[in-house]
Design a protein around this motif. Structure first.
Motif, PDB file in Angstrom:
ATOM      1  N   UNK A 259       0.822  -1.218   0.000  1.00 46.81           N
ATOM      2  CA  UNK A 259       0.000   0.000   0.000  1.00 46.81           C
ATOM      3  C   UNK A 259       0.857   1.269   0.000  1.00 46.81           C
ATOM      4  N   UNK A 260       2.196   1.109   0.004  1.00 43.26           N
ATOM      5  CA  UNK A 260       3.088   2.266  -0.053  1.00 43.26           C
ATOM      6  C   UNK A 260       3.882   2.278  -1.363  1.00 43.26           C
ATOM      7  N   UNK A 261       3.360   1.644  -2.410  1.00 41.10           N
ATOM      8  CA  UNK A 261       4.027   1.648  -3.709  1.00 41.10           C
ATOM      9  C   UNK A 261       3.948   3.034  -4.343  1.00 41.10           C
ATOM     10  N   UNK A 262       5.040   3.492  -4.989  1.00 44.52           N
ATOM     11  CA  UNK A 262       4.973   4.767  -5.726  1.00 44.52           C
ATOM     12  C   UNK A 262       4.081   4.627  -6.964  1.00 44.52           C
ATOM     13  N   UNK A 263       3.576   5.744  -7.418  1.00 44.72           N
ATOM     14  CA  UNK A 263       2.734   5.767  -8.613  1.00 44.72           C
ATOM     15  C   UNK A 263       3.615   5.917  -9.863  1.00 44.72           C
ATOM     16  N   UNK A 264       3.228   5.303 -11.001  1.00 47.33           N
ATOM     17  CA  UNK A 264       4.002   5.435 -12.237  1.00 47.33           C
ATOM     18  C   UNK A 264       3.695   6.755 -12.940  1.00 47.33           C
ATOM     19  N   UNK A 265       4.482   7.057 -13.981  1.00 45.71           N
ATOM     20  CA  UNK A 265       4.254   8.268 -14.775  1.00 45.71           C
ATOM     21  C   UNK A 265       4.399   7.918 -16.258  1.00 45.71           C
ATOM     22  N   UNK A 266       3.571   8.522 -17.081  1.00 42.82           N
ATOM     23  CA  UNK A 266       3.704   8.382 -18.519  1.00 42.82           C
ATOM     24  C   UNK A 266       2.549   7.628 -19.137  1.00 42.82           C
ATOM     25  N   UNK A 267       2.343   7.862 -20.443  1.00 44.15           N
ATOM     26  CA  UNK A 267       1.259   7.142 -21.153  1.00 44.15           C
ATOM     27  C   UNK A 267       1.573   5.659 -21.266  1.00 44.15           C
ATOM     28  N   UNK A 268       0.539   4.851 -21.152  1.00 51.06           N
ATOM     29  CA  UNK A 268       0.713   3.414 -21.260  1.00 51.06           C
ATOM     30  C   UNK A 268       1.224   2.755 -20.006  1.00 51.06           C
ATOM     31  N   UNK A 269       1.276   3.488 -18.888  1.00 50.35           N
ATOM     32  CA  UNK A 269       1.738   2.882 -17.635  1.00 50.35           C
ATOM     33  C   UNK A 269       0.764   3.313 -16.536  1.00 50.35           C
ATOM     34  N   UNK A 270      -0.149   2.395 -16.225  1.00 47.22           N
ATOM     35  CA  UNK A 270      -1.195   2.679 -15.257  1.00 47.22           C
ATOM     36  C   UNK A 270      -0.853   2.049 -13.907  1.00 47.22           C
ATOM     37  N   UNK A 271      -1.590   2.474 -12.889  1.00 48.19           N
ATOM     38  CA  UNK A 271      -1.307   1.973 -11.531  1.00 48.19           C
ATOM     39  C   UNK A 271      -1.559   0.473 -11.425  1.00 48.19           C
ATOM     40  N   UNK A 272      -2.484  -0.067 -12.232  1.00 54.40           N
ATOM     41  CA  UNK A 272      -2.756  -1.500 -12.131  1.00 54.40           C
ATOM     42  C   UNK A 272      -1.644  -2.351 -12.763  1.00 54.40           C
ATOM     43  N   UNK A 274       1.538  -1.962 -12.054  1.00 51.31           N
ATOM     44  CA  UNK A 274       2.714  -1.985 -11.167  1.00 51.31           C
ATOM     45  C   UNK A 274       2.999  -3.412 -10.697  1.00 51.31           C
ATOM     46  N   UNK A 275       4.208  -3.860 -10.909  1.00 50.49           N
ATOM     47  CA  UNK A 275       4.588  -5.230 -10.559  1.00 50.49           C
ATOM     48  C   UNK A 275       5.672  -5.294  -9.481  1.00 50.49           C
ATOM     49  N   UNK A 276       6.628  -4.357  -9.481  1.00 53.74           N
ATOM     50  CA  UNK A 276       7.707  -4.364  -8.493  1.00 53.74           C
ATOM     51  C   UNK A 276       8.169  -2.929  -8.251  1.00 53.74           C
ATOM     52  N   UNK A 277       8.746  -2.664  -7.094  1.00 49.27           N
ATOM     53  CA  UNK A 277       9.141  -1.297  -6.748  1.00 49.27           C
ATOM     54  C   UNK A 277      10.250  -1.290  -5.703  1.00 49.27           C
ATOM     55  N   UNK A 278      10.852  -0.132  -5.533  1.00 50.75           N
ATOM     56  CA  UNK A 278      11.874   0.084  -4.501  1.00 50.75           C
ATOM     57  C   UNK A 278      11.818   1.538  -4.069  1.00 50.75           C
ATOM     58  N   UNK A 279      12.058   1.793  -2.784  1.00 49.75           N
ATOM     59  CA  UNK A 279      12.102   3.141  -2.212  1.00 49.75           C
ATOM     60  C   UNK A 279      13.344   3.221  -1.332  1.00 49.75           C
ATOM     61  N   UNK A 280      14.167   4.242  -1.555  1.00 50.04           N
ATOM     62  CA  UNK A 280      15.408   4.406  -0.791  1.00 50.04           C
ATOM     63  C   UNK A 280      15.514   5.841  -0.301  1.00 50.04           C
ATOM     64  N   UNK A 281      15.583   6.023   1.028  1.00 50.80           N
ATOM     65  CA  UNK A 281      15.752   7.345   1.631  1.00 50.80           C
ATOM     66  C   UNK A 281      17.246   7.559   1.864  1.00 50.80           C
ATOM     67  N   UNK A 282      17.851   8.485   1.141  1.00 54.19           N
ATOM     68  CA  UNK A 282      19.280   8.753   1.287  1.00 54.19           C
ATOM     69  C   UNK A 282      19.549   9.495   2.588  1.00 54.19           C
ATOM     70  N   UNK A 294       6.688  -2.338 -14.514  1.00 54.87           N
ATOM     71  CA  UNK A 294       5.543  -3.155 -14.942  1.00 54.87           C
ATOM     72  C   UNK A 294       5.709  -3.559 -16.398  1.00 54.87           C
ATOM     73  N   UNK A 295       4.736  -4.325 -16.906  1.00 56.20           N
ATOM     74  CA  UNK A 295       4.782  -4.766 -18.293  1.00 56.20           C
ATOM     75  C   UNK A 295       4.357  -3.636 -19.227  1.00 56.20           C
ATOM     76  N   UNK A 296       4.990  -3.569 -20.368  1.00 54.09           N
ATOM     77  CA  UNK A 296       4.695  -2.502 -21.329  1.00 54.09           C
ATOM     78  C   UNK A 296       3.443  -2.787 -22.151  1.00 54.09           C
ATOM     79  N   UNK A 297       2.974  -4.022 -22.122  1.00 51.82           N
ATOM     80  CA  UNK A 297       1.797  -4.353 -22.929  1.00 51.82           C
ATOM     81  C   UNK A 297       0.491  -4.049 -22.216  1.00 51.82           C
ATOM     82  N   UNK A 298       0.549  -3.468 -21.030  1.00 49.30           N
ATOM     83  CA  UNK A 298      -0.663  -3.054 -20.325  1.00 49.30           C
ATOM     84  C   UNK A 298      -1.255  -4.120 -19.432  1.00 49.30           C
ATOM     85  N   UNK A 299      -0.658  -5.274 -19.284  1.00 51.42           N
ATOM     86  CA  UNK A 299      -1.241  -6.306 -18.416  1.00 51.42           C
ATOM     87  C   UNK A 299      -1.192  -5.865 -16.963  1.00 51.42           C
ATOM     88  N   UNK A 300      -2.194  -6.285 -16.229  1.00 52.71           N
ATOM     89  CA  UNK A 300      -2.268  -5.930 -14.814  1.00 52.71           C
ATOM     90  C   UNK A 300      -1.599  -7.010 -13.958  1.00 52.71           C
TER      91      UNK A 300
END
Length: 352
Positions: A259-272, A274-282, A294-300
């Protein structure tokens, strides 16, 4: 054979001079008288007279009186009050120098004592210098770190976008099994605030450090199979608040919560997607680096997986098998390295 005439028995032998002759007037210790035999076959007769030394008779002396020890000189004798304690003195002990020459012990130690004292003073000086140097170096390093932290805060508007987010990023060994990766930039978001950039829970988790500026870009791999959004959140916090947030993310596992995943940006990349993520506080810069793939073909994706788990050997989830954990982690690491390279030159060029 001429006849031998006997000599009177009372007549002494003649002295022998040189080569067997006795000098005149020399006393004779032994006198010999030899008489030739009167008849044939008769052995000659010999009369010997020897002088023996006369030993004088020892004079009779009176016997010495017996010596008795003085009781007053005995060790066990009590001392009289008038008599003082006996003074006993000892000779100065003799030592030897480095050349084995005898000499008093006291003279031998003085030069060495001076040398030891000099070494001690020198050692204390060196230790004090080292401690002072370490303090100065520590202060210098702390000041440099503080300057670098402050310099990094302004990189979002002082560094060109192509240096923060290069058009092409090489990821040598960043793929599964150490395979190389190459990412190409497909979209760049204008710098903005953090409104609507994060889900409500993640925005709340990041609120202690504030949001000064947010930079984002989206990349695709060489096969255009995957898409990955990478972001740089420049915060308003100081070093203490930044370190505190980094500790909280690590201790509470906030970087692994779905529930703390970052949101994606750009056309063709929706929140559904999202498959993997990382957050690093320097901790050495007021920046939060994150990436989501995530996958580029739009799969959820029904069950996204943190990149730290997806890159582990033996992971069997769909994001892990597809290498989406490597996509998110590898690209975030390369962008973070690029950011750190920008801090040094700007910190050194800062006017004194």
């Amino acid at each position: 054979m001429p006849p031998v005439f006997p000599r009177p028995a009372h007549e002494p032998l003649a002295p022998v001079g040189p080569l067997g002759e006795r000098p005149a007037g020399a006393p004779s210790e032994t006198a010999y008288t030899t008489t030739a035999p009167r008849h044939p076959g008769e052995a000659p007769a010999e009369t010997t007279r020897r002088l023996r030394p006369v030993v004088a008779e020892p004079e009779e002396r009176e016997p010495a009186p017996p010596v008795t020890p003085d009781p007053a000189l005995s060790w066990s004798a009590p001392m009289s009050p008038a008599a003082g304690r006996p003074v006993v003195t000892f000779g100065e002990p003799e030592g030897y120098d480095d050349d084995a020459r005898p000499g008093p012990l006291g003279r031998r130690g003085r030069p060495r004592l001076a040398a030891v004292a000099a070494c001690l003073v020198l050692g204390l000086g060196l230790v004090g210098g080292a401690v002072t140097g370490s303090w100065l170096v520590g202060d210098s390093e702390a000041a440099a770190a503080k300057d670098s932290f402050a310099t990094a805060r302004s990189l979002w508007h002082s560094v060109p976008v192509d240096q923060l987010f290069p058009p092409t990023v090489a990821g040598q060994g960043a793929g599964p099994g150490g395979a190389d990766r190459t990412w190409t930039r497909t979209a760049v978001a204008p710098d903005s605030g953090c409104k609507d950039a994060f889900d409500p829970l993640l925005r709340k988790a990041l609120s202690p450090v504030g949001c000064q500026r947010l930079l984002r870009a989206t990349y695709t791999d060489a096969t255009q199979t995957y898409v990955t959004t990478v972001g740089l959140l420049f915060t308003k916090a100081d070093a203490t608040a930044t370190a505190s947030l980094a500790k909280r993310f690590t201790d509470e596992g906030l970087d692994r919560r779905t529930d703390l995943m970052p949101r994606p940006y750009g056309p063709g990349f929706d929140v559904d997607q999202r498959a993997s993520w990382t957050v690093s506080v320097l901790t050495d810069a007021p920046v939060v680096v994150y990436a989501v793939s995530g996958w580029a073909d739009g799969r959820t994706v029904d069950e996204p997986q943190p990149a730290e788990d997806a890159v582990r050997p033996g992971a069997t989830t769909a994001p892990a098998q597809a290498g989406l954990g490597h996509e998110a982690k590898g690209l975030a690491d390369r962008v973070e390295r690029s950011l750190r390279k920008q801090v040094g030159p700007y910190a050194s060029e800062r006017p004194t």
